[in-house]
Enzyme design. Sequence first.
Site, mmCIF file in Angstrom:
data_model
loop_
_atom_site.group_PDB
_atom_site.id
_atom_site.type_symbol
_atom_site.label_atom_id
_atom_site.label_comp_id
_atom_site.label_asym_id
_atom_site.label_seq_id
_atom_site.Cartn_x
_atom_site.Cartn_y
_atom_site.Cartn_z
ATOM 1 N N GLY A 1 2.374 5.130 4.498
ATOM 2 C CA GLY A 1 2.391 4.121 5.641
ATOM 3 C C GLY A 1 3.339 4.060 6.379
ATOM 4 O O GLY A 1 3.258 3.598 7.521
ATOM 5 N N GLY B 1 0.859 -1.275 -0.013
ATOM 6 C CA GLY B 1 0.061 0.153 -0.065
ATOM 7 C C GLY B 1 0.816 1.129 -0.258
ATOM 8 O O GLY B 1 1.881 1.166 -0.240
ATOM 9 N N SER B 2 0.060 2.375 0.349
ATOM 10 C CA SER B 2 0.548 3.754 0.125
ATOM 11 C C SER B 2 1.966 3.896 0.836
ATOM 12 O O SER B 2 2.242 3.388 1.951
ATOM 13 C CB SER B 2 -0.331 4.872 0.619
ATOM 14 O OG SER B 2 0.256 5.764 0.994
ATOM 15 N N SER B 3 2.958 4.813 0.245
ATOM 16 C CA SER B 3 4.108 5.076 0.577
ATOM 17 C C SER B 3 4.145 5.860 1.887
ATOM 18 O O SER B 3 5.178 6.051 2.530
ATOM 19 C CB SER B 3 4.849 5.916 -0.308
ATOM 20 O OG SER B 3 4.047 7.146 -0.673
#
Lengths: 384, 384, 127, 127
Positions: C63, C59-61
């Site tokens: 995070g 998932g998203s950077s």
Amino acid sequence: MELTKEEESALDGKHGETLALAYRILVAIGEATNADKLIPVEWAHLSGVNYNTIGDAGEEFLSHLSKDAKFRIKTTVNPMGFDSDNVSKFHLDEEFVTKQQSIRNSYVKMGATPSFSCIPYEIFELPKNGTQVSFAESNAAIYANSISALKTNKESAFSALASALTGKSPHSDLRDEENRKPNLTIRMKTEPADEITYGLLGYFAGKEAGSSVAISGTKGLDRRSCKSLCAGMGTSGSCGMFTLGEEEGEKIDFDYKEMARVKDELNTSESGDIITLGSPQLGLEEISDLVAKLKGRSFRKQCMIFCPRAIQGQIRNLGYDKELTRAGGEILYDCCTCLTPLVDKENIDAVVTNSVKGAYYLKTSNGVDVNLKSLHQIVEEETK
Amino acid sequence: MELTKEEESALDGKHGETLALAYRILVAIGEATNADKLIPVEWAHLSGVNYNTIGDAGEEFLSHLSKDAKFRIKTTVNPMGFDSDNVSKFHLDEEFVTKQQSIRNSYVKMGATPSFSCIPYEIFELPKNGTQVSFAESNAAIYANSISALKTNKESAFSALASALTGKSPHSDLRDEENRKPNLTIRMKTEPADEITYGLLGYFAGKEAGSSVAISGTKGLDRRSCKSLCAGMGTSGSCGMFTLGEEEGEKIDFDYKEMARVKDELNTSESGDIITLGSPQLGLEEISDLVAKLKGRSFRKQCMIFCPRAIQGQIRNLGYDKELTRAGGEILYDCCTCLTPLVDKENIDAVVTNSVKGAYYLKTSNGVDVNLKSLHQIVEEETK
Amino acid sequence: MNVKVIVRGKAKGAVLCAQKPVNFLGGIDKKTGLVRDEKHDLFGKFIGNKILVFPNGVGSSVGAYTIYSLKYNQSAPLAIVCLKADITTASGCAISDIPLVVAEKKDYESLKNGQEILVDAIEGKIL
Amino acid sequence: MNVKVIVRGKAKGAVLCAQKPVNFLGGIDKKTGLVRDEKHDLFGKFIGNKILVFPNGVGSSVGAYTIYSLKYNQSAPLAIVCLKADITTASGCAISDIPLVVAEKKDYESLKNGQEILVDAIEGKIL
């Protein structure tokens, strides 16, 4: 024009020959345009890169200059005479190739980005609104003032060069907010609003206007039509910017009669031996659209497609080059329709193009006739 | 991973706290990805800008860091939580606004360009082919590797930050030419090839693939479809690049069944209260196309259109803002659909969007339902 | 068992095993440390003060900031054991001083919920 | 008559008047100094070794290099008198050491073909 002490001593040669020459140019154009002082500029875009236009005199001048000169600000350059990757294909004479390479090397040695593009406003990031720049390429100067929210006069090859060497330019004309308001409005009264119409409108407006002009009654004017408008305007006169909408002061109509008159001047043939697309060079948006239009079709004749090298990687990775090659098109980087040595009147009588600017230079410099057609028409009539 | 003596002493704190922290991060990700050494990178693009996502912990961390830290390379940043020009319109609470401004100030103080954009590949000039960069925004990392001919791993907010502070990144994974060749091909077997299909294909491929994937059978894939593909791919997994055409190794089909399965996961409503366009943000090409599509039409409901501030001047000068406002659209700069605090589940049940990435985050972070429609459909069905 | 050290440190505590990869942004509440992703096998569980064991992060950077926020809010795991360390988890742990190690598949699978272990992310051992 | 100095210098010679603006790039052959624009009133004329009088320059920014080339090829005017100096002409003359002055409309119109004049672009006079 008032100079600071520092500027005076540079003009007097106390900081070397090169800066003295640059300041002599700045003072001359300052006097010519009634400037009050020199101001900083952040980016210079130079013309005078094509050996075809600057010749031996230009090549030697730049070679000599580059021995010790260094550009002080971001400096980008106009197209040169050929695509470096495809030199051999075009039977250019050896002297042309050698001299063109020398010009290229001189600019790079002085610190220019080897962009070889007439659409710096599309391939480089834009400084913040209102930033002073020095653009010598006319379509780029007009686009910068009118669309990119930058400020420049319509510079000459040497005035932009002087800005590159000093980081300065005289404060006058379109650099001064007060002079940017147009006092002439061109009222557009024509259809269809394709790129030819906008190119002709620009050419007409450039002849009529002073340094700034208002354009009203535009229909479906989009970014790409603006490129045509800027290029046409830059070709015919000294106008350096336009605004949209009617202004106070004189009004002139651009009607069917005027459009026909301008078109008759530039459209000198009913057909052409080859097609050239570019002037200004095509960006990714136009290439993308061209690929979509050519789906399942191919050109009936040679078609040169001029692009900046900055988008080569993207064109390849998106598979656009394969598609255009399949359709019989030929992508050329680093160069452009305008003043190209690749169109030679010994072999070619007439060229089909959708560029009003290209039409002017093909006729006056290359000596070939021109058949002006919109991209839509070219795809309809020149492909199978 | 081998470090130079200089790097060792920075890690040991001999050049200050900030660099020690940055090198600790680089060593950790170097170990995690089996890197052999650190290599220079020329551009960092940071995520972790929106107060919504990084919270008080992030805000305080950046505020502390910016007391003495300075970025060593070109550093650009992702969207933040709101459009600075329109803060008051959205009834954001005061704490949000204050904390967001603090985050903005910290980044600018360290030397970042306040770009607030998730499409750096469109608004900044691209370094030459093969240049190593560090992009934390996933759609931008994938686009950079696949289309812009740059090299980056799919960085995290902190790994890109460490690159910005040191100008370095571990040499591993997609930074190494050998690892970039895909060993899985996704074969596209579906129509129509609109941005929704490409977004879903990307989302599917991202789940199935390792760090690089081949996509074959694409139809009418243009640059804008590529943006959707990259955004979808970046959302679902850890894949950081794609190539076009079939490769050796495993093949998986993306057929109607798979497409329906992914769409069912993300399309959770049959209608929406508002429309959002963006994620990734729209560039000038899409705005130009949207304006053309909206000719004579207007939106039946609120429509937010997210753009980078870099194109604000051009949007205004081309008259696009007037046209979009006339059609009932609302242009918002600096922010984006994805993780926006402007869509609040207290007031909104469902959102219409053409972004697969937007759909994922609207559902998981904003807690609202989503109705996925292509731009074509949105104009057909949501305007009058 | 021997493990590969990603972020150095030592921690002792009870194991909490996740079957599925963890998406820190969106999947974990950054203030409370509760898993809020309904589709995750740890849905509703508190991940703080445990040795968190999961295959890898996705998932998203951003995070990585969630991991830092968990530490800031005293809701972070004591240490993390992964099967494959990803950039988001590695950088988040590095900045938050959370020991992080990678275990071999066989060893990884031997770890059980509730088991008390010592993660020695200096010597590269789990005891 | 008094004139405004744009580029300093002194030159003496015979006047050659153009009615139309001059487009150096394309309009003038940079090697021979012959006017090659068929639509121009000086078509076919040699502009070298004269005091060239024209209202203003138009056309491409590269025209400045044409002026420099004319000088290099010994085909340049001795001096130029304009009604309105433009950036291309001014910068081309500056780099080529060709004296350039701007005259008032009344004075400008009094200049006749073949007339011998001295352009004193230091004191700002035409004698």
